[in-house]
Design a protein around this motif. Structure first.
Motif, PDB file in Angstrom:
ATOM      1  N   LEU A 136      10.863  18.247   1.113  1.00 13.36           N
ATOM      2  CA  LEU A 136      10.864  17.410  -0.082  1.00 13.36           C
ATOM      3  C   LEU A 136      12.093  16.504  -0.131  1.00 13.36           C
ATOM      4  N   ALA A 137      13.208  16.971   0.418  1.00 12.68           N
ATOM      5  CA  ALA A 137      14.399  16.127   0.479  1.00 12.68           C
ATOM      6  C   ALA A 137      14.173  14.935   1.399  1.00 12.68           C
ATOM      7  N   HIS A 138      13.524  15.169   2.543  1.00 12.70           N
ATOM      8  CA  HIS A 138      13.224  14.069   3.469  1.00 12.70           C
ATOM      9  C   HIS A 138      12.198  13.116   2.859  1.00 12.70           C
ATOM     10  N   LEU A 139      11.247  13.666   2.132  1.00 13.64           N
ATOM     11  CA  LEU A 139      10.282  12.813   1.446  1.00 13.64           C
ATOM     12  C   LEU A 139      10.999  11.847   0.514  1.00 13.64           C
ATOM     13  N   ALA A 140      11.965  12.353  -0.239  1.00 13.59           N
ATOM     14  CA  ALA A 140      12.727  11.513  -1.173  1.00 13.59           C
ATOM     15  C   ALA A 140      13.559  10.483  -0.422  1.00 13.59           C
ATOM     16  N   GLN A 141      14.140  10.872   0.709  1.00  8.35           N
ATOM     17  CA  GLN A 141      14.941   9.942   1.498  1.00  8.35           C
ATOM     18  C   GLN A 141      14.119   8.757   1.984  1.00  8.35           C
ATOM     19  N   GLU A 142      12.831   8.998   2.223  1.00  9.41           N
ATOM     20  CA  GLU A 142      11.959   7.933   2.713  1.00  9.41           C
ATOM     21  C   GLU A 142      11.316   7.137   1.576  1.00  9.41           C
ATOM     22  N   GLY A 196       9.536   8.474  -0.857  1.00 10.15           N
ATOM     23  CA  GLY A 196       8.389   9.183  -1.419  1.00 10.15           C
ATOM     24  C   GLY A 196       8.813  10.057  -2.575  1.00 10.15           C
ATOM     25  N   GLN A 197       7.847  10.608  -3.259  1.00  3.70           N
ATOM     26  CA  GLN A 197       8.157  11.476  -4.396  1.00  3.70           C
ATOM     27  C   GLN A 197       6.948  12.321  -4.785  1.00  3.70           C
ATOM     28  N   VAL A 198       7.249  13.378  -5.539  1.00  3.30           N
ATOM     29  CA  VAL A 198       6.202  14.173  -6.165  1.00  3.30           C
ATOM     30  C   VAL A 198       6.301  13.874  -7.665  1.00  3.30           C
ATOM     31  N   VAL A 199       5.286  13.195  -8.189  1.00  3.50           N
ATOM     32  CA  VAL A 199       5.310  12.670  -9.552  1.00  3.50           C
ATOM     33  C   VAL A 199       4.494  13.566 -10.474  1.00  3.50           C
ATOM     34  N   VAL A 254       1.617  13.361  -4.878  1.00  6.38           N
ATOM     35  CA  VAL A 254       2.540  13.166  -3.758  1.00  6.38           C
ATOM     36  C   VAL A 254       2.326  11.746  -3.262  1.00  6.38           C
ATOM     37  N   VAL A 255       3.383  10.964  -3.223  1.00  5.03           N
ATOM     38  CA  VAL A 255       3.263   9.541  -2.893  1.00  5.03           C
ATOM     39  C   VAL A 255       4.252   9.179  -1.793  1.00  5.03           C
ATOM     40  N   HIS A 256       3.789   8.382  -0.846  1.00  7.81           N
ATOM     41  CA  HIS A 256       4.689   7.827   0.168  1.00  7.81           C
ATOM     42  C   HIS A 256       4.423   6.325   0.254  1.00  7.81           C
ATOM     43  N   PRO A 257       5.461   5.501   0.108  1.00  8.40           N
ATOM     44  CA  PRO A 257       5.255   4.047   0.058  1.00  8.40           C
ATOM     45  C   PRO A 257       4.848   3.421   1.389  1.00  8.40           C
ATOM     46  N   GLY A 258       4.986   4.149   2.489  1.00  8.72           N
ATOM     47  CA  GLY A 258       4.636   3.571   3.787  1.00  8.72           C
ATOM     48  C   GLY A 258       3.213   3.832   4.226  1.00  8.72           C
ATOM     49  N   GLY A 259       2.495   4.677   3.481  1.00  5.85           N
ATOM     50  CA  GLY A 259       1.138   5.024   3.887  1.00  5.85           C
ATOM     51  C   GLY A 259       1.086   6.348   4.624  1.00  5.85           C
ATOM     52  N   ALA A 260      -0.056   6.600   5.256  1.00  4.49           N
ATOM     53  CA  ALA A 260      -0.304   7.912   5.856  1.00  4.49           C
ATOM     54  C   ALA A 260       0.498   8.162   7.130  1.00  4.49           C
ATOM     55  N   ALA A 261       0.659   7.158   7.993  1.00  6.19           N
ATOM     56  CA  ALA A 261       1.290   7.371   9.298  1.00  6.19           C
ATOM     57  C   ALA A 261       2.739   7.845   9.202  1.00  6.19           C
ATOM     58  N   PRO A 262       3.607   7.200   8.401  1.00  2.00           N
ATOM     59  CA  PRO A 262       4.990   7.685   8.343  1.00  2.00           C
ATOM     60  C   PRO A 262       5.120   9.064   7.717  1.00  2.00           C
ATOM     61  N   LEU A 263       4.250   9.396   6.770  1.00  2.00           N
ATOM     62  CA  LEU A 263       4.289  10.731   6.176  1.00  2.00           C
ATOM     63  C   LEU A 263       3.852  11.780   7.200  1.00  2.00           C
ATOM     64  N   THR A 264       2.866  11.440   8.020  1.00  2.00           N
ATOM     65  CA  THR A 264       2.447  12.314   9.113  1.00  2.00           C
ATOM     66  C   THR A 264       3.566  12.489  10.127  1.00  2.00           C
ATOM     67  N   GLY A 265       4.199  11.383  10.502  1.00  2.00           N
ATOM     68  CA  GLY A 265       5.297  11.436  11.460  1.00  2.00           C
ATOM     69  C   GLY A 265       6.454  12.285  10.963  1.00  2.00           C
ATOM     70  N   LEU A 305       0.825  -1.211   0.000  1.00  2.00           N
ATOM     71  CA  LEU A 305       0.000   0.000   0.000  1.00  2.00           C
ATOM     72  C   LEU A 305       0.855   1.256   0.000  1.00  2.00           C
ATOM     73  N   SER A 306       0.273   2.349  -0.421  1.00  2.00           N
ATOM     74  CA  SER A 306       0.913   3.661  -0.354  1.00  2.00           C
ATOM     75  C   SER A 306      -0.184   4.686  -0.093  1.00  2.00           C
ATOM     76  N   THR A 307       0.213   5.903   0.167  1.00  2.00           N
ATOM     77  CA  THR A 307      -0.758   6.985   0.249  1.00  2.00           C
ATOM     78  C   THR A 307      -0.505   7.932  -0.908  1.00  2.00           C
ATOM     79  N   GLU A 308      -1.575   8.476  -1.499  1.00  2.00           N
ATOM     80  CA  GLU A 308      -1.459   9.338  -2.672  1.00  2.00           C
ATOM     81  C   GLU A 308      -2.244  10.630  -2.446  1.00  2.00           C
ATOM     82  N   ILE A 309      -1.673  11.735  -2.903  1.00  2.00           N
ATOM     83  CA  ILE A 309      -2.366  13.020  -2.897  1.00  2.00           C
ATOM     84  C   ILE A 309      -2.195  13.621  -4.286  1.00  2.00           C
ATOM     85  N   VAL A 310      -3.279  13.754  -5.024  1.00  2.00           N
ATOM     86  CA  VAL A 310      -3.223  14.298  -6.380  1.00  2.00           C
ATOM     87  C   VAL A 310      -3.504  15.798  -6.327  1.00  2.00           C
ATOM     88  N   LEU A 311      -2.597  16.576  -6.895  1.00  2.00           N
ATOM     89  CA  LEU A 311      -2.693  18.037  -6.893  1.00  2.00           C
ATOM     90  C   LEU A 311      -2.906  18.519  -8.323  1.00  2.00           C
TER      91      LEU A 311
END
Length: 335
Positions: free
Chosen positions: A319-325, A327-330, A272-283, A248-254
Protein backbone atom coordinates in the motif's frame (compact mmCIF):
# COMPACT_ATOMS: atom_id res chain seq x y z
CA UNK A 1 24.86 -8.66 -2.76
CA UNK A 2 24.68 -9.66 -6.42
CA UNK A 3 21.85 -11.65 -7.96
CA UNK A 4 21.51 -13.70 -11.10
CA UNK A 5 19.25 -12.13 -13.73
CA UNK A 6 15.46 -12.34 -13.48
CA UNK A 7 13.98 -13.91 -16.62
CA UNK A 8 10.92 -12.07 -17.92
CA UNK A 9 9.30 -14.28 -20.56
CA UNK A 10 7.20 -12.10 -22.83
CA UNK A 11 9.00 -9.12 -21.35
CA UNK A 12 8.98 -6.99 -24.50
CA UNK A 13 5.28 -6.10 -24.13
CA UNK A 14 3.56 -3.35 -22.15
CA UNK A 15 3.44 -5.31 -18.90
CA UNK A 16 7.07 -6.35 -19.34
CA UNK A 17 8.14 -2.72 -19.67
CA UNK A 18 6.15 -1.74 -16.59
CA UNK A 19 7.53 -4.71 -14.63
CA UNK A 20 11.12 -3.79 -15.53
CA UNK A 21 10.42 -0.18 -14.58
CA UNK A 22 8.98 -1.23 -11.22
CA UNK A 23 11.90 -3.56 -10.44
CA UNK A 24 14.54 -1.01 -11.35
CA UNK A 25 12.76 1.74 -9.42
CA UNK A 26 13.43 -0.24 -6.23
CA UNK A 27 16.52 -2.26 -7.20
CA UNK A 28 18.23 -0.49 -10.12
CA UNK A 29 21.16 -2.91 -10.25
CA UNK A 30 19.18 -6.14 -10.61
CA UNK A 31 19.86 -7.56 -14.11
CA UNK A 32 17.02 -8.73 -16.33
CA UNK A 33 16.74 -11.20 -19.19
CA UNK A 34 14.00 -10.17 -21.61
CA UNK A 35 12.90 -13.40 -23.23
CA UNK A 36 10.87 -13.79 -26.39
CA UNK A 37 10.51 -15.82 -29.55
CA UNK A 38 11.69 -12.83 -31.61
CA UNK A 39 15.29 -12.13 -30.58
CA UNK A 40 15.49 -8.74 -32.30
CA UNK A 41 12.36 -7.52 -30.53
CA UNK A 42 13.60 -8.84 -27.18
CA UNK A 43 16.96 -7.12 -27.66
CA UNK A 44 15.27 -3.86 -28.64
CA UNK A 45 13.08 -3.95 -25.53
CA UNK A 46 16.09 -4.79 -23.33
CA UNK A 47 18.00 -1.81 -24.72
CA UNK A 48 15.15 0.49 -23.68
CA UNK A 49 14.99 -0.95 -20.16
CA UNK A 50 18.64 -0.69 -19.18
CA UNK A 51 20.66 -3.34 -17.32
CA UNK A 52 18.82 -5.94 -19.39
CA UNK A 53 19.69 -8.45 -22.09
CA UNK A 54 17.40 -9.77 -24.80
CA UNK A 55 17.37 -13.55 -25.24
CA UNK A 56 15.54 -15.93 -27.55
CA UNK A 57 13.28 -18.46 -25.82
CA UNK A 58 12.83 -21.98 -27.19
CA UNK A 59 10.02 -23.69 -25.27
CA UNK A 60 10.80 -26.99 -27.02
CA UNK A 61 14.14 -27.12 -25.21
CA UNK A 62 14.47 -28.18 -21.57
CA UNK A 63 16.81 -25.25 -20.92
CA UNK A 64 14.57 -22.82 -22.89
CA UNK A 65 17.52 -22.31 -25.22
CA UNK A 66 19.45 -20.52 -22.47
CA UNK A 67 22.15 -23.15 -22.02
CA UNK A 68 24.07 -22.65 -18.78
CA UNK A 69 22.74 -19.13 -18.24
CA UNK A 70 21.82 -18.75 -14.56
CA UNK A 71 18.59 -17.05 -13.47
CA UNK A 72 17.24 -16.11 -10.04
CA UNK A 73 13.54 -16.33 -10.95
CA UNK A 74 11.23 -16.94 -13.90
CA UNK A 75 8.31 -14.59 -14.58
CA UNK A 76 5.85 -15.48 -17.35
CA UNK A 77 3.81 -12.56 -18.68
CA UNK A 78 1.68 -14.53 -21.16
CA UNK A 79 -0.18 -17.83 -21.16
CA UNK A 80 2.47 -20.57 -21.38
CA UNK A 81 0.45 -23.48 -22.77
CA UNK A 82 3.50 -25.77 -22.68
CA UNK A 83 4.48 -25.25 -19.00
CA UNK A 84 8.08 -25.22 -20.27
CA UNK A 85 8.80 -22.23 -18.04
CA UNK A 86 7.59 -24.08 -14.93
CA UNK A 87 9.62 -27.19 -15.70
CA UNK A 88 12.68 -25.02 -16.27
CA UNK A 89 12.20 -23.17 -12.96
CA UNK A 90 11.78 -26.41 -11.04
CA UNK A 91 14.87 -27.94 -12.66
CA UNK A 92 16.91 -24.89 -11.62
CA UNK A 93 15.32 -24.64 -8.18
CA UNK A 94 14.24 -21.01 -8.69
CA UNK A 95 10.87 -19.31 -8.09
CA UNK A 96 8.23 -19.30 -10.81
CA UNK A 97 5.54 -16.63 -11.20
CA UNK A 98 2.93 -16.77 -13.97
CA UNK A 99 0.12 -14.25 -14.32
CA UNK A 100 -2.04 -15.30 -17.28
CA UNK A 101 -3.74 -18.65 -16.64
CA UNK A 102 -7.45 -18.96 -16.00
CA UNK A 103 -8.78 -20.47 -12.80
CA UNK A 104 -10.08 -23.41 -14.84
CA UNK A 105 -6.64 -24.41 -16.18
CA UNK A 106 -4.33 -24.45 -13.18
CA UNK A 107 -4.49 -28.22 -12.61
CA UNK A 108 -1.30 -28.90 -14.65
CA UNK A 109 0.65 -26.40 -12.54
CA UNK A 110 -0.71 -27.83 -9.31
CA UNK A 111 0.22 -31.32 -10.53
CA UNK A 112 3.77 -30.14 -11.29
CA UNK A 113 4.05 -28.76 -7.77
CA UNK A 114 2.63 -31.90 -6.18
CA UNK A 115 5.12 -34.01 -8.12
CA UNK A 116 8.08 -31.96 -6.85
CA UNK A 117 6.90 -29.86 -3.87
CA UNK A 118 10.42 -29.07 -2.65
CA UNK A 119 11.76 -27.91 -6.02
CA UNK A 120 10.87 -24.22 -6.00
CA UNK A 121 8.37 -21.56 -4.98
CA UNK A 122 5.46 -21.43 -7.44
CA UNK A 123 3.15 -18.41 -7.37
CA UNK A 124 -0.30 -18.63 -8.95
CA UNK A 125 -0.23 -14.99 -9.94
CA UNK A 126 -3.63 -14.93 -11.59
CA UNK A 127 -5.19 -12.56 -9.09
CA UNK A 128 -6.56 -9.43 -10.76
CA UNK A 129 -3.54 -7.20 -11.43
CA UNK A 130 -1.39 -9.50 -9.27
CA UNK A 131 -2.51 -8.61 -5.74
CA UNK A 132 -4.30 -5.32 -6.38
CA UNK A 133 -7.61 -6.81 -5.22
CA UNK A 134 -6.66 -9.33 -2.56
CA UNK A 135 -4.09 -7.30 -0.62
CA UNK A 136 -6.36 -4.26 -0.03
CA UNK A 137 -9.45 -6.47 0.50
CA UNK A 138 -7.76 -8.56 3.17
CA UNK A 139 -6.49 -5.40 4.86
CA UNK A 140 -9.99 -3.89 4.84
CA UNK A 141 -11.42 -7.13 6.19
CA UNK A 142 -9.53 -6.59 9.46
CA UNK A 143 -12.29 -4.13 10.41
CA UNK A 144 -14.68 -7.09 10.57
CA UNK A 145 -15.04 -9.80 13.17
CA UNK A 146 -16.98 -11.79 10.59
CA UNK A 147 -17.02 -11.23 6.83
CA UNK A 148 -20.25 -12.32 5.17
CA UNK A 149 -19.92 -11.05 1.61
CA UNK A 150 -17.27 -9.57 -0.69
CA UNK A 151 -18.28 -8.12 -4.05
CA UNK A 152 -15.54 -7.02 -6.42
CA UNK A 153 -16.17 -4.73 -9.37
CA UNK A 154 -13.17 -4.11 -11.64
CA UNK A 155 -13.43 -1.33 -14.22
CA UNK A 156 -11.02 -1.40 -17.16
CA UNK A 157 -10.88 1.80 -19.18
CA UNK A 158 -11.67 1.11 -22.83
CA UNK A 159 -8.43 2.90 -23.79
CA UNK A 160 -6.36 0.73 -21.41
CA UNK A 161 -5.67 -2.06 -23.91
CA UNK A 162 -2.44 -3.50 -22.44
CA UNK A 163 -1.09 -4.60 -25.82
CA UNK A 164 -1.67 -7.58 -28.14
CA UNK A 165 -0.46 -10.25 -25.69
CA UNK A 166 -2.95 -9.16 -23.02
CA UNK A 167 -5.71 -9.04 -25.63
CA UNK A 168 -4.85 -12.57 -26.81
CA UNK A 169 -4.89 -13.90 -23.23
CA UNK A 170 -8.30 -12.34 -22.55
CA UNK A 171 -9.69 -13.74 -25.79
CA UNK A 172 -8.46 -17.18 -24.71
CA UNK A 173 -10.11 -16.86 -21.29
CA UNK A 174 -13.40 -15.48 -22.61
CA UNK A 175 -13.65 -18.15 -25.30
CA UNK A 176 -13.12 -21.09 -22.96
CA UNK A 177 -14.82 -19.84 -19.81
CA UNK A 178 -18.07 -17.92 -20.30
CA UNK A 179 -19.22 -18.84 -16.76
CA UNK A 180 -17.95 -17.23 -13.57
CA UNK A 181 -16.92 -19.18 -10.48
CA UNK A 182 -18.78 -17.62 -7.54
CA UNK A 183 -19.36 -18.38 -3.87
CA UNK A 184 -22.99 -17.71 -2.93
CA UNK A 185 -24.29 -18.43 0.57
CA UNK A 186 -21.55 -20.98 1.13
CA UNK A 187 -22.12 -22.83 -2.16
CA UNK A 188 -19.67 -22.77 -5.07
CA UNK A 189 -21.41 -22.32 -8.42
CA UNK A 190 -20.81 -21.10 -11.94
CA UNK A 191 -22.75 -18.00 -13.00
CA UNK A 192 -23.70 -17.92 -16.65
CA UNK A 193 -26.25 -16.28 -18.91
CA UNK A 194 -28.43 -13.71 -17.17
CA UNK A 195 -27.05 -14.75 -13.78
CA UNK A 196 -23.58 -13.64 -14.87
CA UNK A 197 -24.73 -10.10 -15.68
CA UNK A 198 -24.18 -7.47 -13.00
CA UNK A 199 -23.76 -3.77 -12.34
CA UNK A 200 -21.62 -1.87 -9.88
CA UNK A 201 -21.00 1.80 -9.11
CA UNK A 202 -17.67 3.24 -10.24
CA UNK A 203 -15.62 5.64 -8.14
CA UNK A 204 -17.68 8.62 -9.35
CA UNK A 205 -21.01 6.81 -8.86
CA UNK A 206 -21.59 5.91 -12.51
CA UNK A 207 -23.34 2.56 -12.93
CA UNK A 208 -21.14 0.13 -14.84
CA UNK A 209 -22.55 -2.83 -16.73
CA UNK A 210 -20.39 -5.84 -15.95
CA UNK A 211 -20.10 -9.58 -16.40
CA UNK A 212 -19.02 -12.21 -13.90
CA UNK A 213 -15.34 -13.05 -14.18
CA UNK A 214 -13.61 -16.21 -12.93
CA UNK A 215 -10.72 -14.71 -11.05
CA UNK A 216 -8.70 -16.72 -8.56
CA UNK A 217 -9.20 -13.76 -6.18
CA UNK A 218 -12.60 -15.26 -5.38
CA UNK A 219 -11.13 -18.49 -4.04
CA UNK A 220 -8.29 -16.86 -2.12
CA UNK A 221 -10.53 -14.31 -0.41
CA UNK A 222 -13.14 -16.91 0.46
CA UNK A 223 -10.55 -19.17 2.05
CA UNK A 224 -8.70 -16.44 3.95
CA UNK A 225 -11.65 -14.35 5.22
CA UNK A 226 -14.29 -17.05 5.74
CA UNK A 227 -16.82 -15.07 3.67
CA UNK A 228 -19.88 -17.06 2.62
CA UNK A 229 -20.39 -15.08 -0.58
CA UNK A 230 -17.70 -13.76 -2.93
CA UNK A 231 -18.11 -12.65 -6.53
CA UNK A 232 -16.00 -10.83 -9.11
CA UNK A 233 -17.54 -8.70 -11.86
CA UNK A 234 -15.60 -7.10 -14.70
CA UNK A 235 -16.71 -4.05 -16.66
CA UNK A 236 -15.17 -2.01 -19.45
CA UNK A 237 -15.87 1.61 -20.26
CA UNK A 238 -14.75 5.11 -19.34
CA UNK A 239 -12.88 5.32 -16.04
CA UNK A 240 -13.98 7.91 -13.48
CA UNK A 241 -10.81 9.97 -13.96
CA UNK A 242 -11.34 10.19 -17.72
CA UNK A 243 -14.99 11.09 -17.23
CA UNK A 244 -13.74 14.14 -15.35
CA UNK A 245 -11.57 15.12 -18.32
CA UNK A 246 -8.33 13.59 -17.06
CA UNK A 247 -6.33 10.58 -18.16
CA UNK A 248 -7.39 6.95 -17.84
CA UNK A 249 -7.05 4.99 -14.61
CA UNK A 250 -7.88 1.52 -13.39
CA UNK A 251 -10.47 1.03 -10.63
CA UNK A 252 -11.34 -1.90 -8.37
CA UNK A 253 -14.41 -1.42 -6.17
CA UNK A 254 -14.46 -3.54 -3.00
CA UNK A 255 -17.86 -3.96 -1.33
CA UNK A 256 -17.59 -5.83 2.00
CA UNK A 257 -20.40 -6.74 4.41
CA UNK A 258 -20.42 -8.51 7.76
CA UNK A 259 -20.12 -7.80 11.48
CA UNK A 260 -17.73 -5.36 13.16
CA UNK A 261 -15.76 -6.23 16.30
CA UNK A 262 -18.68 -5.18 18.49
CA UNK A 263 -20.96 -7.63 16.69
CA UNK A 264 -22.85 -4.90 14.81
CA UNK A 265 -23.67 -4.98 11.10
CA UNK A 266 -20.95 -3.30 9.00
CA UNK A 267 -20.85 -2.50 5.29
CA UNK A 268 -17.89 -0.76 3.67
CA UNK A 269 -17.09 0.33 0.11
CA UNK A 270 -13.66 1.27 -1.14
CA UNK A 271 -12.02 1.76 -4.52
CA UNK A 272 -8.44 0.83 -5.37
CA UNK A 273 -7.26 3.30 -8.00
CA UNK A 274 -4.07 3.63 -10.02
CA UNK A 275 -3.67 6.62 -12.36
CA UNK A 276 -1.50 4.74 -14.85
CA UNK A 277 -3.95 1.96 -15.63
CA UNK A 278 -3.65 -1.80 -15.29
CA UNK A 279 -0.10 -2.41 -16.57
CA UNK A 280 1.87 -0.34 -14.02
CA UNK A 281 -0.20 -1.71 -11.14
CA UNK A 282 0.51 -5.24 -12.40
CA UNK A 283 4.21 -4.44 -12.75
CA UNK A 284 4.34 -3.10 -9.21
CA UNK A 285 2.83 -6.29 -7.81
CA UNK A 286 5.29 -8.46 -9.75
CA UNK A 287 8.25 -6.39 -8.57
CA UNK A 288 7.22 -6.66 -4.91
CA UNK A 289 6.69 -10.40 -5.29
CA UNK A 290 10.16 -10.83 -6.78
CA UNK A 291 11.61 -8.80 -3.94
CA UNK A 292 10.43 -11.46 -1.49
CA UNK A 293 10.77 -14.52 -3.70
CA UNK A 294 14.46 -13.88 -4.34
CA UNK A 295 15.29 -12.01 -1.14
CA UNK A 296 16.28 -8.76 -2.83
CA UNK A 297 15.38 -6.95 0.39
CA UNK A 298 18.03 -8.86 2.34
CA UNK A 299 15.52 -11.14 4.05
CA UNK A 300 15.50 -14.91 3.49
CA UNK A 301 13.93 -15.89 0.14
CA UNK A 302 10.52 -17.55 0.13
CA UNK A 303 10.81 -21.29 0.66
CA UNK A 304 9.52 -23.79 -1.93
CA UNK A 305 5.76 -24.09 -1.94
CA UNK A 306 2.56 -23.17 -3.79
CA UNK A 307 1.40 -19.61 -3.12
CA UNK A 308 -1.20 -16.97 -3.80
CA UNK A 309 0.41 -13.52 -4.28
CA UNK A 310 -1.22 -12.20 -1.08
CA UNK A 311 0.56 -14.88 0.93
CA UNK A 312 3.90 -13.35 -0.06
CA UNK A 313 3.16 -9.63 -0.41
CA UNK A 314 3.46 -7.46 2.71
CA UNK A 315 0.27 -5.36 2.85
CA UNK A 316 1.80 -2.26 4.41
CA UNK A 317 4.69 -2.22 1.92
CA UNK A 318 2.33 -2.85 -1.00
CA UNK A 319 0.00 0.00 0.00
CA UNK A 320 2.94 2.34 0.59
CA UNK A 321 4.23 1.68 -2.94
CA UNK A 322 0.74 2.17 -4.31
CA UNK A 323 0.67 5.63 -2.70
CA UNK A 324 4.15 6.44 -4.02
CA UNK A 325 2.91 5.78 -7.55
CA UNK A 326 -0.08 8.08 -7.08
CA UNK A 327 -2.56 5.29 -6.41
CA UNK A 328 -4.85 5.09 -3.43
CA UNK A 329 -7.53 3.15 -1.63
CA UNK A 330 -10.51 5.52 -1.46
CA UNK A 331 -13.38 5.15 1.03
CA UNK A 332 -16.76 5.41 -0.73
CA UNK A 333 -20.26 5.91 0.57
CA UNK A 334 -21.71 2.55 1.61
CA UNK A 335 -25.30 3.63 1.08
Amino acid sequence: MSFDPILLMGGSGAIGHQTARAIHAIYPDVPLLIGGRDLARAQSAAAEMGDAQGVEIDTASADLGLGEQKVSAVVVLYKDHTLASLRFAQSRGVPHLSISSGIFEIAPEIASFMNAPAASAIVLGYEWLVGATTVPARQLATSFSQVEEIRIGALVDEQDTGGPTVAADFEHLNHLLPAALTLRDGIWLWREGEDAKATFSALDGTEINATGFSSIDVTGLAASTGARSVQFDLGQGVSSSRRKGGTLSTEIVLDISGLDHAGQALHTRHAVVHPGGAAPLTGMGIALLLERLIGLDGKPPVTPGLYFPWQILDASRYLAHLAQEGGQVVALSSS
